[in-house]
Design a protein around this motif. Structure first.
Motif, mmCIF file in Angstrom:
data_model
loop_
_atom_site.group_PDB
_atom_site.id
_atom_site.type_symbol
_atom_site.label_atom_id
_atom_site.label_comp_id
_atom_site.label_asym_id
_atom_site.label_seq_id
_atom_site.Cartn_x
_atom_site.Cartn_y
_atom_site.Cartn_z
ATOM 1 N N MET A 1 82.614 -3.544 59.985
ATOM 2 C CA MET A 1 83.469 -2.586 60.701
ATOM 3 C C MET A 1 84.682 -2.257 59.837
ATOM 4 O O MET A 1 85.487 -3.123 59.531
ATOM 5 C CB MET A 1 83.884 -3.219 62.031
ATOM 6 C CG MET A 1 84.855 -2.373 62.839
ATOM 7 S SD MET A 1 84.105 -0.849 63.410
ATOM 8 C CE MET A 1 85.556 0.089 63.811
ATOM 9 N N THR A 2 84.761 -1.027 59.415
ATOM 10 C CA THR A 2 85.898 -0.619 58.589
ATOM 11 C C THR A 2 87.143 -0.514 59.458
ATOM 12 O O THR A 2 87.105 0.069 60.529
ATOM 13 C CB THR A 2 85.618 0.743 57.953
ATOM 14 O OG1 THR A 2 84.334 0.688 57.363
ATOM 15 C CG2 THR A 2 86.635 1.062 56.911
ATOM 16 N N ASN A 6 90.984 -3.468 55.929
ATOM 17 C CA ASN A 6 90.245 -3.275 54.673
ATOM 18 C C ASN A 6 91.034 -2.388 53.717
ATOM 19 O O ASN A 6 91.147 -2.687 52.526
ATOM 20 C CB ASN A 6 88.912 -2.590 54.955
ATOM 21 C CG ASN A 6 87.997 -3.409 55.829
ATOM 22 O OD1 ASN A 6 88.441 -3.918 56.844
ATOM 23 N ND2 ASN A 6 86.782 -3.550 55.449
ATOM 24 N N ASP B 3 79.912 1.474 56.633
ATOM 25 C CA ASP B 3 80.531 0.330 55.964
ATOM 26 C C ASP B 3 80.031 0.180 54.546
ATOM 27 O O ASP B 3 80.812 -0.099 53.632
ATOM 28 C CB ASP B 3 80.231 -0.947 56.741
ATOM 29 C CG ASP B 3 81.035 -0.999 58.014
ATOM 30 O OD1 ASP B 3 81.874 -0.108 58.189
ATOM 31 O OD2 ASP B 3 80.795 -1.907 58.814
ATOM 32 N N TYR B 7 82.251 0.096 51.191
ATOM 33 C CA TYR B 7 82.340 -0.994 50.218
ATOM 34 C C TYR B 7 81.958 -0.529 48.827
ATOM 35 O O TYR B 7 82.508 -1.014 47.833
ATOM 36 C CB TYR B 7 81.491 -2.179 50.681
ATOM 37 C CG TYR B 7 82.135 -2.924 51.817
ATOM 38 C CD1 TYR B 7 83.409 -3.460 51.673
ATOM 39 C CD2 TYR B 7 81.519 -3.041 53.047
ATOM 40 C CE1 TYR B 7 84.040 -4.103 52.714
ATOM 41 C CE2 TYR B 7 82.137 -3.685 54.100
ATOM 42 C CZ TYR B 7 83.396 -4.216 53.922
ATOM 43 O OH TYR B 7 84.022 -4.840 54.956
#
Lengths: 100, 221
Positions: A1-2, A6, B3, B7
């Motif tokens: 989950m962003t 982050n 996500d 990343y």
């Protein structure tokens, strides 16, 4: 989950790498690149908080930071080129005219 | 999926930055900086800042990076292959930058970075910002959209003319309105800063005419 966390961690890492580069490298142009890295880290924080708070003013601030970064890069590189023309080096350890 | 892309962009950004900071060859460092800028632009897109992502690509990748590479070309003799610069590892720098990272993380998430939150029954509770930052909904929530529309309609009248297409509301409308209302004075000042920087950079980097050249131009005029 962003999440906001982050983004904050990435921008903290980016800022630290930029600061390490400024301290660690001895070439004026690489120091410029690392300053741009730090400005990018700050922009990332501003955009993350602007998204988190649902408020667009942070993005306007990023716009101004980008403008000033462009002006800084232009003037800074002009100074580096002028120094290179006089001293034939951009190695900052050789630029010690003001050293007592 | 979202996500995973996040990343990937984060990885590109951090690795590019690390290569920029430590690679011995300036040209490779500049090339790694390209990846960092593109990764940061991707992160902007993930944070719904589409206009700034495009600006990042145009200003940083298309402008500043090219300028830096020009600087590398003008200040190093390529033919003598002297573009490798010394950079030995220095433990003090590593300790200092790790300390800076720790300070930044403490400032963002540490015990002092709490804020009091009023719950429904009137009690105030101190919430650590880590849980707040990780648990709050990240993508534009309905509340945020409603607040934006309310602010816009308070400032510029009925929202009918500022309404964008459902589901694709970019940020450029709001940024444009803010730039020409609340931030009009900084906007004008920044344009003067750009003009001054342009003239100043040209003046500083210009080649000083030698004495013979000056005499020649005087005799011609």
């Amino acid at each position: 989950m962003t999440s906001l966390a982050n983004y904050l961690i990435i921008s903290a890492i980016l800022f630290s790498i930029g600061a390490a580069g400024v301290l660690f490298r001895r070439n004026a142009i690489i120091i410029f690149m690392c300053i741009e890295l730090m400005l990018n880290a700050v922009n990332l924080t501003l955009i993350a908080f602007s998204q988190f708070l649902g408020e667009q003013s942070g993005q306007v601030l990023v716009f101004f930071v980008m403008t000033v970064a462009a002006a800084e890069a232009a003037v800074g590189l002009a100074i580096v080129i002028a120094i290179y023309r006089n001293k034939e080096t951009v190695h900052i350890d050789d630029l010690n005219l003001l050293k007592g | 999926m979202f996500d995973l892309i996040f990343y990937i962009f984060a990885f590109i950004t951090v690795v590019g930055a690390a290569v920029t900071a430590i690679h011995r060859n300036i040209v490779y460092a500049a090339f790694a900086l390209l990846f960092t800028f593109v990764g940061v632009a991707g992160l902007y897109v993930m944070a719904n800042a589409d206009f700034l992502a495009v600006t990042q690509m145009m200003v940083y990748v298309g402008g500043i990076l090219i300028l830096l590479i020009f600087g590398v070309m003008l200040t190093n003799r390529i033919q003598s292959a002297n573009i490798v610069v010394n950079a030995g590892p220095k433990p003090v720098v590593a300790i200092l930058s790790l300390g800076l990272l720790a300070i930044l993380c403490a400032a963002f998430f540490g015990p002092s970075a709490t804020h009091s939150e009023k719950s429904k029954d009137g009690k105030t509770a101190s919430v650590s910002s880590w849980s707040n930052y990780t648990q709050q909904p990240w993508a534009a929530t309905q509340w945020n959209k409603d607040a934006n529309e309310r602010i816009l309609s308070e400032k510029f009248g009925a929202p009918s003319e500022v309404k964008t297409k459902e589901g694709s509301s970019g940020t450029s409308v709001e940024i444009g309105k803010l730039l020409l209302s609340d931030y009009l004075l900084p906007f004008e000042i920044v344009s003067i800063v750009l003009l001054v920087a342009l003239i100043g950079a040209t003046m500083i980097a210009r080649k000083e005419p030698t004495l013979e050249e000056e005499a020649l131009s005087e005799s011609l005029s």
